[in-house]
Design a protein around this motif. Structure first.
Motif, PDB file in Angstrom:
ATOM      1  N   MET A   1      90.738 -74.184 -17.186  1.00 34.74           N
ATOM      2  CA  MET A   1      91.522 -73.904 -18.396  1.00 34.74           C
ATOM      3  C   MET A   1      90.621 -73.316 -19.483  1.00 34.74           C
ATOM      4  O   MET A   1      89.598 -73.894 -19.848  1.00 34.74           O
ATOM      5  CB  MET A   1      92.195 -75.181 -18.899  1.00 34.74           C
ATOM      6  CG  MET A   1      92.938 -75.015 -20.206  1.00 34.74           C
ATOM      7  SD  MET A   1      93.846 -76.487 -20.736  1.00 34.74           S
ATOM      8  CE  MET A   1      95.321 -76.352 -19.731  1.00 34.74           C
ATOM      9  N   ARG A   2      91.007 -72.165 -19.999  1.00 29.66           N
ATOM     10  CA  ARG A   2      90.248 -71.577 -21.113  1.00 29.66           C
ATOM     11  C   ARG A   2      90.545 -72.324 -22.403  1.00 29.66           C
ATOM     12  O   ARG A   2      91.679 -72.728 -22.641  1.00 29.66           O
ATOM     13  CB  ARG A   2      90.616 -70.106 -21.286  1.00 29.66           C
ATOM     14  CG  ARG A   2      90.080 -69.194 -20.187  1.00 29.66           C
ATOM     15  CD  ARG A   2      90.405 -67.756 -20.502  1.00 29.66           C
ATOM     16  NE  ARG A   2      91.849 -67.516 -20.475  1.00 29.66           N
ATOM     17  CZ  ARG A   2      92.431 -66.456 -21.028  1.00 29.66           C
ATOM     18  NH1 ARG A   2      91.716 -65.558 -21.695  1.00 29.66           N
ATOM     19  NH2 ARG A   2      93.740 -66.298 -20.940  1.00 29.66           N
ATOM     20  N   GLU A   3      89.519 -72.474 -23.249  1.00 33.81           N
ATOM     21  CA  GLU A   3      89.690 -73.221 -24.488  1.00 33.81           C
ATOM     22  C   GLU A   3      89.248 -72.380 -25.687  1.00 33.81           C
ATOM     23  O   GLU A   3      88.259 -71.642 -25.616  1.00 33.81           O
ATOM     24  CB  GLU A   3      88.889 -74.525 -24.437  1.00 33.81           C
ATOM     25  CG  GLU A   3      89.363 -75.469 -23.343  1.00 33.81           C
ATOM     26  CD  GLU A   3      88.749 -76.853 -23.452  1.00 33.81           C
ATOM     27  OE1 GLU A   3      88.176 -77.164 -24.523  1.00 33.81           O
ATOM     28  OE2 GLU A   3      88.849 -77.624 -22.475  1.00 33.81           O
ATOM     29  N   PHE A   4      90.018 -72.534 -26.781  1.00 33.52           N
ATOM     30  CA  PHE A   4      89.695 -71.865 -28.043  1.00 33.52           C
ATOM     31  C   PHE A   4      89.704 -72.927 -29.135  1.00 33.52           C
ATOM     32  O   PHE A   4      90.624 -73.733 -29.216  1.00 33.52           O
ATOM     33  CB  PHE A   4      90.735 -70.786 -28.360  1.00 33.52           C
ATOM     34  CG  PHE A   4      90.821 -69.691 -27.342  1.00 33.52           C
ATOM     35  CD1 PHE A   4      90.122 -68.494 -27.512  1.00 33.52           C
ATOM     36  CD2 PHE A   4      91.604 -69.842 -26.190  1.00 33.52           C
ATOM     37  CE1 PHE A   4      90.213 -67.477 -26.572  1.00 33.52           C
ATOM     38  CE2 PHE A   4      91.700 -68.838 -25.255  1.00 33.52           C
ATOM     39  CZ  PHE A   4      90.997 -67.649 -25.433  1.00 33.52           C
ATOM     40  N   GLU A   5      88.667 -72.913 -29.987  1.00 32.45           N
ATOM     41  CA  GLU A   5      88.582 -73.890 -31.067  1.00 32.45           C
ATOM     42  C   GLU A   5      88.240 -73.190 -32.376  1.00 32.45           C
ATOM     43  O   GLU A   5      87.445 -72.239 -32.420  1.00 32.45           O
ATOM     44  CB  GLU A   5      87.506 -74.939 -30.769  1.00 32.45           C
ATOM     45  CG  GLU A   5      87.801 -75.821 -29.577  1.00 32.45           C
ATOM     46  CD  GLU A   5      86.778 -76.936 -29.417  1.00 32.45           C
ATOM     47  OE1 GLU A   5      86.074 -77.249 -30.407  1.00 32.45           O
ATOM     48  OE2 GLU A   5      86.668 -77.492 -28.310  1.00 32.45           O
ATOM     49  N   VAL A  21      95.816 -72.295 -21.004  1.00 28.80           N
ATOM     50  CA  VAL A  21      94.987 -72.139 -22.202  1.00 28.80           C
ATOM     51  C   VAL A  21      95.164 -73.351 -23.100  1.00 28.80           C
ATOM     52  O   VAL A  21      96.279 -73.854 -23.276  1.00 28.80           O
ATOM     53  CB  VAL A  21      95.358 -70.850 -22.969  1.00 28.80           C
ATOM     54  CG1 VAL A  21      94.748 -70.840 -24.370  1.00 28.80           C
ATOM     55  CG2 VAL A  21      94.885 -69.630 -22.192  1.00 28.80           C
ATOM     56  N   LYS A  22      94.052 -73.824 -23.706  1.00 30.92           N
ATOM     57  CA  LYS A  22      94.104 -74.894 -24.694  1.00 30.92           C
ATOM     58  C   LYS A  22      93.546 -74.380 -26.012  1.00 30.92           C
ATOM     59  O   LYS A  22      92.463 -73.793 -26.040  1.00 30.92           O
ATOM     60  CB  LYS A  22      93.285 -76.104 -24.230  1.00 30.92           C
ATOM     61  CG  LYS A  22      93.314 -77.267 -25.212  1.00 30.92           C
ATOM     62  CD  LYS A  22      92.545 -78.483 -24.677  1.00 30.92           C
ATOM     63  CE  LYS A  22      92.605 -79.650 -25.655  1.00 30.92           C
ATOM     64  NZ  LYS A  22      91.858 -80.829 -25.127  1.00 30.92           N
ATOM     65  N   VAL A  23      94.308 -74.589 -27.086  1.00 34.95           N
ATOM     66  CA  VAL A  23      93.845 -74.204 -28.416  1.00 34.95           C
ATOM     67  C   VAL A  23      93.761 -75.460 -29.274  1.00 34.95           C
ATOM     68  O   VAL A  23      94.681 -76.282 -29.297  1.00 34.95           O
ATOM     69  CB  VAL A  23      94.771 -73.154 -29.064  1.00 34.95           C
ATOM     70  CG1 VAL A  23      94.718 -71.847 -28.287  1.00 34.95           C
ATOM     71  CG2 VAL A  23      96.205 -73.653 -29.155  1.00 34.95           C
ATOM     72  N   THR A  24      92.645 -75.614 -29.980  1.00 34.16           N
ATOM     73  CA  THR A  24      92.414 -76.781 -30.819  1.00 34.16           C
ATOM     74  C   THR A  24      91.968 -76.326 -32.197  1.00 34.16           C
ATOM     75  O   THR A  24      91.058 -75.478 -32.321  1.00 34.16           O
ATOM     76  CB  THR A  24      91.331 -77.691 -30.199  1.00 34.16           C
ATOM     77  OG1 THR A  24      91.720 -78.053 -28.872  1.00 34.16           O
ATOM     78  CG2 THR A  24      91.139 -78.951 -31.022  1.00 34.16           C
ATOM     79  N   ASP A  25      92.603 -76.865 -33.229  1.00 35.31           N
ATOM     80  CA  ASP A  25      92.254 -76.528 -34.616  1.00 35.31           C
ATOM     81  C   ASP A  25      92.314 -75.024 -34.859  1.00 35.31           C
ATOM     82  O   ASP A  25      91.465 -74.452 -35.567  1.00 35.31           O
ATOM     83  CB  ASP A  25      90.854 -77.058 -34.962  1.00 35.31           C
ATOM     84  CG  ASP A  25      90.769 -78.574 -34.907  1.00 35.31           C
ATOM     85  OD1 ASP A  25      91.711 -79.231 -35.381  1.00 35.31           O
ATOM     86  OD2 ASP A  25      89.766 -79.099 -34.382  1.00 35.31           O
TER      87      ASP A  25
END
Length: 279
Positions: A1-5, A21-25
């Motif tokens: 899973m690709r992540e963006f913060e 995809v996971k997006v945080t903040d």
């Protein structure tokens, strides 16, 4: 899973058709349809500030997120979406979706929200807006609070527990509705609906329960309820309070502590088809 913060996204279709995809903040600012046609998305503590964030998407989970007012018409034609601990300020959300779960969600501007959906679960949801949940089916709600008229119009297969609803014209044109342990205040409850059951509820409704078929009240209180049950059929009502007035029910049984005014007009109904019992 690709992540963006800790990123800020702008422009139309910023993450069009992405998967897993996971997006945080993150902030999704001006730019329409950031996650259109996306699948397998997890959003945490992120904000959606512009139109149409999730259209034609699937398998979406948003936790501790904020949907701003301009995220209007935000979630349409989407399958399997869950929002938890979210503030949702935008109108016209959740249209023609299948598999919607809202837990601890505030719908601050719920006008025209939750229309024509299937398989909906609401847990500890607060909503403010007119025409809530119109035309939806297979709905389960618990600890639900609503301020807004014309709710649940045309719905099918609805089960509600522990609700407080200030709503005129609730449950019109519905089929298969059960409400437990709830308070409902509003005029003209349930017109043209069939198979409606209320258990341990308190209802205040001018001209409530009219033009209904198969309406059941078990251990219910009717407050300030006048001209009730007009032209309704298959009534089975057990009311623990007085009813201000009952007018021209077609048939069934009404049991109440008192009926202050009973109107049975021979020109319109056969009074022998309805059994009236007072304590």
């Amino acid at each position: 899973m690709r992540e963006f913060e800790n990123e800020r996204f702008t422009g139309e279709r910023a993450m069009f058709a992405v998967k897993d995809v996971k997006v945080t903040d993150c902030i999704f600012a001006d730019g329409e349809s950031p996650f259109k046609e996306s699948h397998g998305i997890e959003a945490v503590n992120s904000s959606f500030q512009w139109k149409y964030p999730f259209w034609y998407s699937s398998d979406i989970k948003a936790t501790d997120c904020t949907f701003f007012e301009m995220a209007r018409a935000g979630i349409w034609y989407t399958k399997n979406i869950t929002l938890e601990n979210c503030l949702y300020e935008a109108p016209k959300g959740f249209r023609r979706c299948d598999g919607v779960t809202l837990k601890n969600v505030d719908l601050a501007n719920a006008s025209e929200t939750l229309w024509f959906n299937r398989n909906v679960r609401l847990e500890n949801v607060v909503a403010k807006g007119t025409y809530f949940a119109m035309g939806s089916e297979n709905i389960y709600a618990e600890n639900f609070r609503l301020l807004g008229d014309y709710s649940y119009d045309g719905c099918k297969n609805v089960e509600i527990h522990n609700a407080k609803m200030l709503t005129k014209d609730a449950f019109w044109n519905c089929e298969n509705v059960v409400v437990y342990d709830s308070y409902i205040c509003g005029e003209y409850f349930g017109w043209n609906a069939k198979n409606v059951k209320l258990v341990n509820c308190t209802i205040e409704s001018l001209q409530g329960f009219c033009y209904m078929d198969n309406v059941v009240l078990e251990n219910c209180k009717l407050l300030n309820t006048t001209l009730s049950f007009e032209y309704s059929t298959n009534i089975d009502a057990e009311v623990t309070t007085a009813i201000d007035s009952v007018k021209n029910p077609y048939d069934g049984s009404i049991r109440a502590k008192e009926i202050k005014e009973l109107i049975l007009e021979d020109a319109f109904v056969d009074k022998n088809k309805t059994t009236i019992t007072t304590l």
